[in-house]
Write a protein that holds these residues in place. Structure first.
Motif, short mmCIF file in Angstrom:
data_model
loop_
_atom_site.label_atom_id
_atom_site.label_comp_id
_atom_site.label_asym_id
_atom_site.label_seq_id
_atom_site.Cartn_x
_atom_site.Cartn_y
_atom_site.Cartn_z
N LEU A 15 -28.80 -23.49 32.62
CA LEU A 15 -27.88 -23.43 31.48
C LEU A 15 -26.90 -22.31 31.68
CD1 LEU A 15 -30.07 -23.97 28.32
CD2 LEU A 15 -28.16 -25.33 29.08
N LEU A 16 -25.63 -22.62 31.47
CA LEU A 16 -24.60 -21.57 31.54
C LEU A 16 -24.76 -20.64 30.35
CD1 LEU A 16 -21.40 -23.58 32.48
CD2 LEU A 16 -22.52 -21.85 33.83
N ALA A 17 -24.47 -19.37 30.55
CA ALA A 17 -24.46 -18.42 29.43
C ALA A 17 -23.36 -18.82 28.49
CB ALA A 17 -24.25 -17.01 29.94
N THR A 18 -23.59 -18.69 27.18
CA THR A 18 -22.57 -19.06 26.22
C THR A 18 -21.53 -17.99 26.03
OG1 THR A 18 -23.99 -18.21 24.48
CG2 THR A 18 -24.12 -20.56 24.94
N SER A 19 -21.76 -16.82 26.57
CA SER A 19 -20.75 -15.77 26.50
C SER A 19 -19.85 -15.82 27.70
CB SER A 19 -21.44 -14.41 26.40
OG SER A 19 -22.54 -14.36 27.26
N VAL A 20 -18.86 -14.88 27.82
CA VAL A 20 -17.88 -14.91 28.90
C VAL A 20 -18.33 -14.01 30.05
CG1 VAL A 20 -15.42 -14.84 29.31
CG2 VAL A 20 -16.30 -14.83 27.01
N ALA A 21 -17.94 -14.24 31.38
CA ALA A 21 -18.49 -13.38 32.39
C ALA A 21 -17.47 -12.73 33.28
CB ALA A 21 -19.45 -14.15 33.26
N ILE A 22 -17.66 -11.45 33.55
CA ILE A 22 -16.73 -10.73 34.41
C ILE A 22 -17.37 -9.50 35.00
CG2 ILE A 22 -14.36 -9.94 34.52
CD1 ILE A 22 -14.99 -11.61 31.59
N SER A 23 -16.77 -8.70 35.98
CA SER A 23 -17.53 -7.64 36.56
C SER A 23 -16.83 -6.30 36.69
CB SER A 23 -18.09 -8.07 37.90
OG SER A 23 -17.29 -8.21 38.92
N PRO A 24 -17.55 -5.11 36.47
CA PRO A 24 -16.96 -3.78 36.46
C PRO A 24 -16.94 -3.11 37.80
CG PRO A 24 -19.15 -3.71 35.62
CD PRO A 24 -18.91 -5.12 36.04
N VAL A 25 -16.45 -1.86 37.82
CA VAL A 25 -16.31 -1.16 39.07
C VAL A 25 -17.03 0.15 39.07
CG1 VAL A 25 -14.70 0.22 40.33
CG2 VAL A 25 -14.18 -2.10 39.72
N MET A 26 -17.86 0.33 40.02
CA MET A 26 -18.52 1.62 40.14
C MET A 26 -18.99 1.74 41.56
SD MET A 26 -21.45 3.17 37.74
CE MET A 26 -22.03 4.80 38.06
N SER A 29 -23.48 0.28 43.15
CA SER A 29 -24.00 -1.05 42.90
C SER A 29 -23.08 -1.81 41.97
CB SER A 29 -25.38 -0.96 42.27
OG SER A 29 -25.30 -0.40 41.00
N VAL A 30 -23.15 -3.15 42.08
CA VAL A 30 -22.31 -4.00 41.24
C VAL A 30 -22.70 -3.86 39.79
CG1 VAL A 30 -21.71 -6.39 40.74
CG2 VAL A 30 -21.92 -5.62 43.11
N PHE A 31 -24.00 -3.76 39.53
CA PHE A 31 -24.46 -3.67 38.16
C PHE A 31 -24.84 -2.25 37.79
CE2 PHE A 31 -24.51 -8.06 37.36
CZ PHE A 31 -24.92 -8.70 38.51
N ALA A 32 -24.62 -1.92 36.53
CA ALA A 32 -25.06 -0.63 36.03
C ALA A 32 -26.39 -0.82 35.31
CB ALA A 32 -24.02 -0.06 35.06
N PRO A 255 -21.30 -16.83 36.81
CA PRO A 255 -21.81 -16.95 35.44
C PRO A 255 -23.09 -16.14 35.22
CG PRO A 255 -21.10 -19.09 36.24
CD PRO A 255 -21.03 -18.14 37.42
N GLU A 256 -23.93 -16.04 36.26
CA GLU A 256 -25.18 -15.27 36.10
C GLU A 256 -24.89 -13.80 35.89
OE1 GLU A 256 -29.44 -15.37 38.31
OE2 GLU A 256 -27.73 -14.77 39.54
N GLN A 257 -23.91 -13.26 36.62
CA GLN A 257 -23.55 -11.86 36.42
C GLN A 257 -23.05 -11.64 35.00
OE1 GLN A 257 -20.89 -11.74 39.88
NE2 GLN A 257 -22.02 -9.96 40.60
N TRP A 258 -22.28 -12.59 34.50
CA TRP A 258 -21.78 -12.47 33.12
C TRP A 258 -22.93 -12.45 32.14
CZ3 TRP A 258 -17.34 -11.20 31.01
CH2 TRP A 258 -17.17 -11.40 29.64
N GLN A 259 -23.88 -13.34 32.34
CA GLN A 259 -25.01 -13.45 31.41
C GLN A 259 -25.84 -12.17 31.37
OE1 GLN A 259 -27.75 -16.55 32.45
NE2 GLN A 259 -29.10 -16.18 30.70
N TYR A 260 -26.12 -11.62 32.56
CA TYR A 260 -27.05 -10.50 32.63
C TYR A 260 -26.39 -9.14 32.53
CZ TYR A 260 -30.77 -13.75 33.76
OH TYR A 260 -31.68 -14.76 33.69
N TYR A 261 -25.07 -9.05 32.73
CA TYR A 261 -24.45 -7.73 32.67
C TYR A 261 -23.19 -7.70 31.81
CZ TYR A 261 -22.43 -3.27 33.91
OH TYR A 261 -21.90 -2.02 33.84
N TRP A 262 -22.17 -8.47 32.21
CA TRP A 262 -20.86 -8.31 31.58
C TRP A 262 -20.82 -8.66 30.11
CZ3 TRP A 262 -18.03 -5.18 34.02
CH2 TRP A 262 -18.10 -5.09 35.41
#
Length: 272
Positions: A15-26, A29-32, A255-262
Motif C-alpha cells: 500500500l502506498l503511503a497516503t501522505s506525500v514523500a520527499i527527502s532532506p539533506v544531511m 545518512s539519508v534519514f535522520a 514512496p517508502e522513504q516518504w512514509q517512514y521519514y518525510w
C-alpha cells in the motif's frame, strides 16, 4: 526497444503511503533520527521493477491508477480493484512506451502515466483556450501552471546524479539542497531566496496539495534544529527530486522513504 530510466531498487510496501514523500539533506545518512538505511542498487531493464501496487489490492491508489489509464484511452473500469483486467491495461500501456512489458506497476510505469496525464491536461487546456471568448486571459492562467511544471521536472531530472556540495549552487560543480532548488528555477529565469526558510517565507504561493513541479518543504531534518530545513521538487506518487547527501547527491526519493521519514517532517508546498 528503449529501456526505462534507471531507478533505485527499494523494497516497497503493497500500500502506498497516503501522505506525500520527499527527502532532506544531511551529510552522513539519508534519514535522520535512526530511520532505516536503503538498498541503492539500480536496474535499468524492464521486467524487474519493484511493484508499488500489488495484484489483488483494493485501494484508492488503484482507483487513481485506473482513472489515469481510462483518461489515456485504455478502457478499464475504475473500481479500485487490481485484477487481471487492470494488469492487461498496464501491459498495453508499457508496450505503447516501447518497453518489454511485464505488467508490474513500478515507479517508471507510474512516472510515465503521470507524465502523459500532465501532457493530456495541457492539450485539453489548449483546446479550452481556443474555444474561449477570452483566450488571452485563460492562456495566462492555465499554461503558466502546466507548462512550467513540466519544465521544472525536466530540469530537475537533468540534474540527477549531481554531487552534493555544501554551499554549492553550480550544477556543473555540485549543489546543496537549497542550491538545487535555486538552480532548477534559475534555468527558468525565476530567482528565489537562497535558503529553504527564506523561500518558504518569501517566495511563491502556498498550495494545499502539491502537484508535480511544486516545491515541498520540511522542518526538523537536522538533529536538535527546528524550522524549515529542506525542500525538494515534487514529481507525484509520494516522490520528489532533491539534493540528498554527500553519498547520494541529487536523487529521486521513494514512496517508502516518504512514509517512514518525510511525511513526519512535512510542512507544506509552494508553487513558484
Amino acid at each position: 526497444m528503449s529501456k526505462r530510466n534507471s531507478v533505485r531498487k527499494y523494497t516497497v510496501s503493497a500500500l502506498l503511503a497516503t501522505s506525500v514523500a520527499i527527502s532532506p539533506v544531511m551529510a552522513g545518512s539519508v534519514f535522520a533520527h535512526g530511520a532505516p538505511d536503503v538498498d541503492v542498487s539500480s536496474d535499468e531493464s524492464t521486467g524487474t521493477g519493484v511493484a508499488v501496487l500489488s495484484q489483488g489490492e483494493q485501494s484508492q491508489e488503484v482507483k487513481d491508477l485506473q482513472q489515469k489509464l481510462q483518461n489515456l484511452g485504455y478502457d478499464v473500469n475504475p473500481d479500485g480493484i487490481y485484477g487481471p483486467e487492470t494488469e492487461k491495461k498496464i501491459i498495453d500501456f508499457q508496450y505503447d512506451q516501447g518497453w518489454d512489458a511485464d505488467g508490474v506497476v513500478d515507479t517508471p510505469t507510474l512516472n510515465a502515466l503521470n507524465a502523459q496525464t500532465l501532457a493530456n491536461k495541457d492539450d485539453s487546456n489548449q483546446i479550452k483556450i481556443a474555444e474561449s471568448s477570452q483566450p488571452q486571459v485563460m492562456s495566462h492562467n492555465i499554461s503558466a501552471s502546466s507548462t512550467n511544471s513540466n519544465d521544472t521536472i525536466s530540469i530537475a531530472e537533468s540534474m540527477i546524479g549531481t554531487p552534493y556540495v555544501w554551499g554549492g549552487t553550480d550544477p556543473n560543480v555540485g549543489l546543496d539542497s537549497s542550491g538545487f532548488i535555486n538552480a532548477v528555477f534559475a534555468e527558468q529565469d525565476i530567482q528565489l531566496s537562497r535558503t529553504h526558510a527564506e523561500m518558504w517565507a518569501n517566495d511563491g504561493v502556498e498550495v494545499a496539495n502539491p502537484e508535480p513541479g511544486d516545491v515541498v518543504f520540511f522542518s526538523g531534518t537536522y538533529e536538535g534544529q527546528d524550522g524549515i530545513s529542506h525542500s525538494g521538487i515534487y514529481i507525484g506518487n509520494h516522490q520528489m527530486i532533491h539534493a540528498g547527501t554527500e553519498e547520494t547527491g541529487v536523487e529521486i526519493t521513494t514512496p517508502e522513504q516518504w512514509q517512514y521519514y518525510w511525511a513526519n517532517h512535512y510542512v507544506g508546498a509552494k508553487r513558484f
